[in-house]
Design an enzyme around this catalytic site. Structure first.
Site, PDB file in Angstrom:
ATOM      1  N   CYS A  79       0.835  -1.207   0.000  1.00  0.00           N
ATOM      2  CA  CYS A  79       0.000   0.000   0.000  1.00  0.00           C
ATOM      3  C   CYS A  79       0.874   1.264   0.000  1.00  0.00           C
ATOM      4  O   CYS A  79       1.521   1.559  -0.994  1.00  0.00           O
ATOM      5  CB  CYS A  79      -0.969  -0.027   1.181  1.00  0.00           C
ATOM      6  SG  CYS A  79      -2.362   1.115   1.011  1.00  0.00           S
ATOM      7  N   HIS A 167      -3.585  -5.077   0.572  1.00  0.00           N
ATOM      8  CA  HIS A 167      -3.044  -5.598   1.836  1.00  0.00           C
ATOM      9  C   HIS A 167      -3.113  -7.131   1.839  1.00  0.00           C
ATOM     10  O   HIS A 167      -4.172  -7.712   2.112  1.00  0.00           O
ATOM     11  CB  HIS A 167      -3.823  -5.039   3.023  1.00  0.00           C
ATOM     12  CG  HIS A 167      -3.555  -3.600   3.291  1.00  0.00           C
ATOM     13  ND1 HIS A 167      -2.523  -3.176   4.107  1.00  0.00           N
ATOM     14  CD2 HIS A 167      -4.173  -2.483   2.853  1.00  0.00           C
ATOM     15  CE1 HIS A 167      -2.518  -1.851   4.150  1.00  0.00           C
ATOM     16  NE2 HIS A 167      -3.509  -1.406   3.403  1.00  0.00           N
ATOM     17  N   GLU A 169      -1.898  -9.054   4.022  1.00  0.00           N
ATOM     18  CA  GLU A 169      -1.879  -9.556   5.400  1.00  0.00           C
ATOM     19  C   GLU A 169      -3.251  -9.713   6.029  1.00  0.00           C
ATOM     20  O   GLU A 169      -3.400 -10.416   7.036  1.00  0.00           O
ATOM     21  CB  GLU A 169      -1.002  -8.641   6.274  1.00  0.00           C
ATOM     22  CG  GLU A 169      -1.568  -7.256   6.560  1.00  0.00           C
ATOM     23  CD  GLU A 169      -1.238  -6.230   5.500  1.00  0.00           C
ATOM     24  OE1 GLU A 169      -1.303  -5.022   5.802  1.00  0.00           O
ATOM     25  OE2 GLU A 169      -0.918  -6.623   4.356  1.00  0.00           O
ATOM     26  N   SER A 221       0.112 -13.330  37.464  1.00  0.00           N
ATOM     27  CA  SER A 221      -1.212 -12.722  37.468  1.00  0.00           C
ATOM     28  C   SER A 221      -2.313 -13.748  37.288  1.00  0.00           C
ATOM     29  O   SER A 221      -3.489 -13.428  37.456  1.00  0.00           O
ATOM     30  CB  SER A 221      -1.304 -11.705  36.324  1.00  0.00           C
ATOM     31  OG  SER A 221      -1.256 -12.374  35.074  1.00  0.00           O
ATOM     32  N   GLY A 222      -1.955 -14.967  36.932  1.00  0.00           N
ATOM     33  CA  GLY A 222      -2.957 -15.967  36.596  1.00  0.00           C
ATOM     34  C   GLY A 222      -3.225 -16.014  35.104  1.00  0.00           C
ATOM     35  O   GLY A 222      -3.895 -16.915  34.612  1.00  0.00           O
ATOM     36  N   GLY A 223      -2.698 -15.031  34.352  1.00  0.00           N
ATOM     37  CA  GLY A 223      -2.894 -14.977  32.910  1.00  0.00           C
ATOM     38  C   GLY A 223      -1.864 -15.802  32.167  1.00  0.00           C
ATOM     39  O   GLY A 223      -0.880 -16.276  32.732  1.00  0.00           O
ATOM     40  N   VAL A 224      -2.074 -15.947  30.865  1.00  0.00           N
ATOM     41  CA  VAL A 224      -1.233 -16.833  30.072  1.00  0.00           C
ATOM     42  C   VAL A 224       0.193 -16.297  29.938  1.00  0.00           C
ATOM     43  O   VAL A 224       1.159 -17.072  29.988  1.00  0.00           O
ATOM     44  CB  VAL A 224      -1.862 -17.078  28.684  1.00  0.00           C
ATOM     45  CG1 VAL A 224      -1.985 -15.789  27.894  1.00  0.00           C
ATOM     46  CG2 VAL A 224      -1.065 -18.111  27.898  1.00  0.00           C
ATOM     47  N   ASP A 225       0.381 -14.975  29.807  1.00  0.00           N
ATOM     48  CA  ASP A 225       1.722 -14.439  29.557  1.00  0.00           C
ATOM     49  C   ASP A 225       2.657 -14.682  30.733  1.00  0.00           C
ATOM     50  O   ASP A 225       3.759 -15.222  30.566  1.00  0.00           O
ATOM     51  CB  ASP A 225       1.655 -12.936  29.249  1.00  0.00           C
ATOM     52  CG  ASP A 225       0.844 -12.627  27.999  1.00  0.00           C
ATOM     53  OD1 ASP A 225       0.710 -13.535  27.153  1.00  0.00           O
ATOM     54  OD2 ASP A 225       0.337 -11.508  27.880  1.00  0.00           O
ATOM     55  N   SER A 226       2.241 -14.282  31.929  1.00  0.00           N
ATOM     56  CA  SER A 226       3.109 -14.466  33.094  1.00  0.00           C
ATOM     57  C   SER A 226       3.282 -15.945  33.417  1.00  0.00           C
ATOM     58  O   SER A 226       4.344 -16.374  33.875  1.00  0.00           O
ATOM     59  CB  SER A 226       2.573 -13.708  34.306  1.00  0.00           C
ATOM     60  OG  SER A 226       1.337 -14.233  34.748  1.00  0.00           O
TER      61      SER A 226
END
Length: 509
Positions: A79, A167, A169, A221-226
């Site tokens: 683009c 685009h 993507e 934190s209980g989240g997936v990342d940590s």
């Protein structure tokens, strides 16, 4: 040396999507603002120039020096990138007669070029521009067109330079991924060996060497990342990883005990800290959402810092930072002043004077989940819905109190458990109950009531950048509404949010 593709960001809303598409092809890539382009070394196999909200004809349009790139490395302009390459190579860009936006049919006029290998003669693509290339540069030739765009794709002879005025993507470009695959495999000659397994192996080796026998503290934190960051670091340094999980009093029902138990089942050394009363007392009477986020962030830092100092000789602080956070902090428009003011670990590195470990900083969210799966983590943890750092503090609209949090916890548990029981949980990107600062009249039995309203929110998304409201079955919503009203004292009305992002956000505060 890890081979890579550089993506230069000119401010397009789709730039991260280019990166995600390349990663899906097992190609490692890095995104940089156009004005912070690194000097390409031998690890760089090609460069992609993104789209932009600007016109190449604008006086203040983004510009880069093409001299280190053009003719020396494979280039793909998308683009704005295609129009920039054309204009700065001797072509001409003019305003379109009509704004070219949305679906179009791409007709390949030269199927012999490597970029269009195994591409259909006609396929759907996504246009999003107000300018068009009216004259190609010398030595360039058109290789595809649409009904309205003569030079929808072009190449420059005798050098690996290509331009696309659409685009590839986005999902609406049905064969866009094949075009990107042809670029990285056939033109850039990438090995496509960026896999979860190779990432784990390289990351473990790298941090073993850097950390040695030092101690590392990480806030869970209980989240997936940590959680994935913790398991990855535990694989690298074992008992020298110390994890702290803070209950801010704003978690979901029974979440503190449940998450602690799951972490211990994974062999992690976790200390649980019940600080709910401290958070709630500090939030008393505060209604402004941004102020609430800052208070929650500040109390978290103070609590985490206090607990971390009980561990002797800690030298590193681990964070679950992922690549979108890194990109945002170095974006074309500069880091946002408020978008992540609640980020749990914000301010901790400066306060604690520790070195930083960010084992996931190169990964997108979907890649984090794939790495977690390769590490043997349970799907129930990897595919949990995203949960905001401030927790229910920004789902209780207005002032927060323990009474309101309890009401919301009960309603939220009915909604989330109901999604699981109905087999709908995995079809939703994120779901939440929100306690509105609105009371309404109702009738229960022979009594007139004046109680709270709960809003249910569920969205579908691929990355959270955009989202559509989830079209949950009416029968299911009716059942959940009835159950909340019957079982949660203080609620007599339930509504369903049918707003998409944009213009609405996923969270209400």
């Amino acid at each position: 040396m890890q081979e890579k593709i550089l993506i230069l960001d000119f401010g397009s809303q789709y730039t991260q999507l280019i990166g995600r598409r390349l990663r899906e092809l097992n190609v490692y890539c890095e995104i940089y603002p156009y004005n912070k382009m690194p000097v390409p070394d031998e690890s760089v196999k090609g460069v992609i120039l993104s789209g932009s909200p600007y016109s190449v004809r604008d006086a203040g349009a983004p510009e880069i020096d093409l001299q280190p790139l053009k003719g020396k490395l494979p280039l793909l302009g998308v683009c704005y990138g295609a129009q920039y390459l054309a204009q700065h190579s001797g072509g001409e860009v003019q305003p379109s007669n009509t704004r070219e936006y949305g679906r179009a049919r791409l007709s390949v006029t030269d199927a012999t070029v490597s970029l269009f290998k195994n591409l259909s003669a006609s396929s759907q693509v996504w246009m999003s521009h107000g300018d068009t290339i009216t004259a190609l540069p010398p030595q360039a030739r058109s290789i595809a067109s649409t009904a309205d765009v003569k030079n929808a794709a072009y190449l420059i002879e005798n050098e690996p330079t290509y331009g696309l005025q659409f685009h590839p993507e986005v999902y609406h470009s049905t064969e866009g991924q094949r075009i990107l695959e042809n670029f990285v495999k056939d033109i850039c000659r990438c090995r496509c060996d960026w896999t979860p397994g190779s990432f784990i192996e390289n990351t473990v080796t790298t941090w073993q060497e850097k950390i040695g026998n030092d101690k590392v503290v990480l806030g869970l934190s209980g989240g997936v990342d940590s959680s994935v960051a913790a398991v990855l670091l535990h694989k690298a340094i074992g008992k020298n990883l110390y994890c702290i999980f803070v209950d801010n009093g704003l978690l979901r029902k029974n979440e503190f005990a449940g998450v602690l138990e799951s972490y211990r089942g994974m062999g992690l050394n976790v200390t649980g800290v019940d600080a709910g009363n401290e958070f709630l007392s500090s939030l008393a009477g505060v209604e402004d959402p941004e102020q609430k986020r800052k208070i929650i962030g500040r109390i978290f830092i103070e609590t985490f810092d206090r607990e971390a100092h009980k561990i002797e000789n800690v030298k590193w602080l681990a964070q679950g930072t992922i690549y979108p956070d890194v990109i945002e902090s170095a974006s074309v428009n500069g880091p946002s002043a408020t978008i992540k003011s609640h980020h749990n670990v914000g301010g901790l590195p400066e306060r604690m004077h520790l070195k930083i470990v960010e084992p996931l900083r190169l990964l997108f969210k979907d890649e984090v989940r794939r790495v977690g799966a390769a590490l043997g983590m349970k799907p129930a943890l990897l595919y949990r819905h995203p949960f905001p750092g401030p927790g229910l503090g920004i789902r209780v609209l207005g002032a927060v109190s323990k009474e309101k949090v309890t009401v919301l916890q009960e309603a939220d548990a009915i909604f989330i458990d109901g999604l699981r029981e109905a087999g709908l949980y995995s079809e939703v990107w994120q779901a939440a109950a929100i306690l509105l600062p609105v009371k309404s009249v109702g009738v229960m039995g022979d009594e007139r009531t004046y109680e709270y309203t709960i809003a249910l929110r569920a969205v579908t998304s691929t990355d959270g950048m955009t989202a559509d409201w989830a079209h949950l079955p009416y029968v299911f919503l009716s059942k959940i509404s009835q159950e909340i009203i019957n079982k949660v004292k203080g609620v007599n009305r339930v509504v369903y949010d049918i707003s998409s992002k944009p213009p609405a956000t996923i969270e209400w505060e």
